[in-house]
Enzyme design. Sequence first.
Site, PDB file in Angstrom:
ATOM      1  N   PRO A  62       0.807  -1.220   0.000  1.00  7.77           N
ATOM      2  CG  PRO A  62       0.017  -1.002   2.185  1.00  7.77           C
ATOM      3  CD  PRO A  62       0.738  -1.950   1.277  1.00  7.77           C
ATOM      4  CB  VAL A  63       1.100   4.104  -2.065  1.00  6.41           C
ATOM      5  CG1 VAL A  63       1.887   5.407  -2.129  1.00  6.41           C
ATOM      6  CG2 VAL A  63       1.799   3.021  -2.883  1.00  6.41           C
ATOM      7  CG  ASP A  90       6.917  -3.032 -14.368  1.00 11.51           C
ATOM      8  OD1 ASP A  90       6.179  -3.568 -15.217  1.00 11.51           O
ATOM      9  OD2 ASP A  90       6.655  -3.028 -13.152  1.00 11.51           O
TER      10      ASP A  90
HETATM   11  N1  LIG Z   1       4.673   9.269  -5.486  1.00 11.92           N
HETATM   12  C1  LIG Z   1       3.364   9.064  -5.526  1.00 11.92           C
HETATM   13  N2  LIG Z   1       2.498  10.091  -5.404  1.00 11.92           N
HETATM   14  C2  LIG Z   1       1.165   9.898  -5.457  1.00 11.92           C
HETATM   15  N3  LIG Z   1       0.587   8.704  -5.619  1.00 11.92           N
HETATM   16  C3  LIG Z   1       1.390   7.634  -5.753  1.00 11.92           C
HETATM   17  C4  LIG Z   1       2.814   7.756  -5.689  1.00 11.92           C
HETATM   18  N4  LIG Z   1       3.348   6.515  -5.856  1.00 11.92           N
HETATM   19  C5  LIG Z   1       2.306   5.678  -6.005  1.00 11.92           C
HETATM   20  N5  LIG Z   1       1.132   6.334  -5.930  1.00 11.92           N
HETATM   21  C6  LIG Z   1      -0.208   5.752  -6.061  1.00 11.92           C
HETATM   22  O1  LIG Z   1      -0.216   4.499  -5.421  1.00 11.92           O
HETATM   23  C7  LIG Z   1      -0.765   3.499  -6.274  1.00 11.92           C
HETATM   24  C8  LIG Z   1       0.054   2.236  -6.165  1.00 11.92           C
HETATM   25  O2  LIG Z   1       1.315   2.457  -6.779  1.00 11.92           O
HETATM   26  P1  LIG Z   1       2.340   1.300  -7.022  1.00 11.92           P
HETATM   27  O3  LIG Z   1       3.424   1.865  -7.838  1.00 11.92           O
HETATM   28  O4  LIG Z   1       2.711   0.689  -5.718  1.00 11.92           O
HETATM   29  O5  LIG Z   1       1.541   0.198  -7.787  1.00 11.92           O
HETATM   30  P2  LIG Z   1       1.069   0.087  -9.287  1.00 11.92           P
HETATM   31  O6  LIG Z   1       2.033   0.815 -10.177  1.00 11.92           O
HETATM   32  O7  LIG Z   1      -0.355   0.527  -9.370  1.00 11.92           O
HETATM   33  O8  LIG Z   1       1.160  -1.452  -9.560  1.00 11.92           O
HETATM   34  P3  LIG Z   1       2.460  -2.296  -9.853  1.00 11.92           P
HETATM   35  O9  LIG Z   1       2.770  -3.044  -8.613  1.00 11.92           O
HETATM   36  O10 LIG Z   1       2.063  -3.181 -10.959  1.00 11.92           O
HETATM   37  O11 LIG Z   1       3.567  -1.351 -10.229  1.00 11.92           O
HETATM   38  C9  LIG Z   1      -0.796   4.053  -7.679  1.00 11.92           C
HETATM   39  O12 LIG Z   1      -2.082   3.872  -8.162  1.00 11.92           O
HETATM   40  C10 LIG Z   1      -0.497   5.520  -7.551  1.00 11.92           C
HETATM   41  O13 LIG Z   1      -1.619   6.260  -7.932  1.00 11.92           O
END
Ligand SMILES: Nc1ncnc2c1ncn2[C@@H]1O[C@H](COP(=O)(O)OP(=O)(O)OP(=O)(O)O)[C@@H](O)[C@H]1O
Length: 443
Positions: A88-89, A205
């Site tokens: 989670p983020v 990726d």
């Molecule tokens: N620096 C950031 N600022 C704002 N939102 C972010 C940031 N990094 C990630 N997020 C949000 O968190 C969500 C999850 O991001 P994450 O990169 O972990 O996964 P993902 O790219 O959706 O999937 P994958 O694991 O396939 O890369 C994203 O949908 C994005 O909108």
Amino acid sequence: MKITLKSILLSCYKGECPSPKPKKKVAKQISLKRISISDLSHPSSTLTEDLSISLAGSNLHVFTLAELKVITQSFSSTNFLGEGGFGPVHKGFIDDKLRPGLKAQPVAVKLLDLDGTQGHREWLTEVIFLGQLRHAHLVKLIGYCCEEEHRLLVYEYMPRGSLENQLFRRYCVSLPWSTRMKIAFGAAKGLLFLHETDKPVIYRDFKASNILLDSDYTAKLSDFGLAKDGPEGSDTHVSTRVMGTHGYAAPEYIMTGHLTAKSDVYSFGVVLLELLTGRRSMDKSRPKREQNLAEWARPMLNDSRRLGRIMDPRLEGQYSEMGARKAAALAYLCLSHRPNQRPTMSTVVKTLEPLKDFKEIPIGAFVYTVPSDDSSMKELKDCEAPKEVKKENGHHRHQLRSPKTPRFQSKTDPRQHSASGLNSPEEREHRMNAKHINHNLRT
Ligand SMILES: Nc1ncnc2c1ncn2[C@@H]1O[C@H](COP(=O)(O)OP(=O)(O)OP(=O)(O)O)[C@@H](O)[C@H]1O
Ligand SMILES: [Mg+2]
């Protein structure tokens, strides 16, 4: 005591993470040579001697878990931004009370899901690459945390989230043509930087969810967990386990495991196609032959009559026909099955540069419908309208076409109703369908 890259990353790599001492920053960089994950993979080999090189030149901060809990309100659901394969983020806020001299700013804190498929290696790869690479089109890594089994990453906060959310969320205002081209151009510049830096990097990726957007739609690449150093010397490729995401990975890479910069160019072509068509790279809800976007759309990209039929209906004809033709021709080349027929990222950037200045030109009917129920209105409120777009067009754009598919339903996971309203059940399902692939073809 100075904290060096060697002391921190090596001990983390061995799984003996010391509690990082707060208020200390990684020591000063003493060499310009960029270190690689391979330098850390064999901690007992002589290569590890090179690890006296530190990441301090990049000003990475080492945070404690307790500090990151405070800034994210204990990773509360109201601060939840989204979730990918890593974990989670959450949104947080840092300032100089946390570290003297730290710029007051919002941040995104990514927490490794200890039950998930990714782990220490992806975390380490991200720290090593993003800690050393800085560019206007790469998301900035501000710091990290490595405490016992916990692994976290702290990034600059990107107010408009990912391109995936902006392009595919059903109830969001459709991204206008010139914004799409600006995003393609920015992301291409990020990839070009990686391919042409001193020690070239293959990103591996490249996809819509890994392109994050600033408030003015400046695109920045995130997620370096799968990045690889490019081939060295006379090598033409790097041999790797096949990893990436279905629908984006280049066919020859999937077949052979031979990775080159041209694999990234293919993935770029897929994202360009997503921007043109508004369709996902892989969509299991479509008829079989349309599920893989690149396979289905490529033959139509060089035919302007057929191109009109596959352009995103949500553009409502508001795009430059010439610009669309040029972008489609570029996507066609990027998606070539022969890697050496694909353009370099340098050519891609040059081709896209003028396209971002092509204004929207109405070439079709301007059709819109108004959402018919309350939930649609709620989703609409969650979306931030791209305000500058209205100025750019000089006329008002209505936002929606009537939804043909079921609307968001579940309220079981509070995180789905977060600050930014991301990760609907439908989007999660799409994510499940477009999971990372590796040699075992995890799907
Ligand atoms: N620096 C950031 N600022 C704002 N939102 C972010 C940031 N990094 C990630 N997020 C949000 O968190 C969500 C999850 O991001 P994450 O990169 O972990 O996964 P993902 O790219 O959706 O999937 P994958 O694991 O396939 O890369 C994203 O949908 C994005 O909108
Ligand atoms: Mg990502």
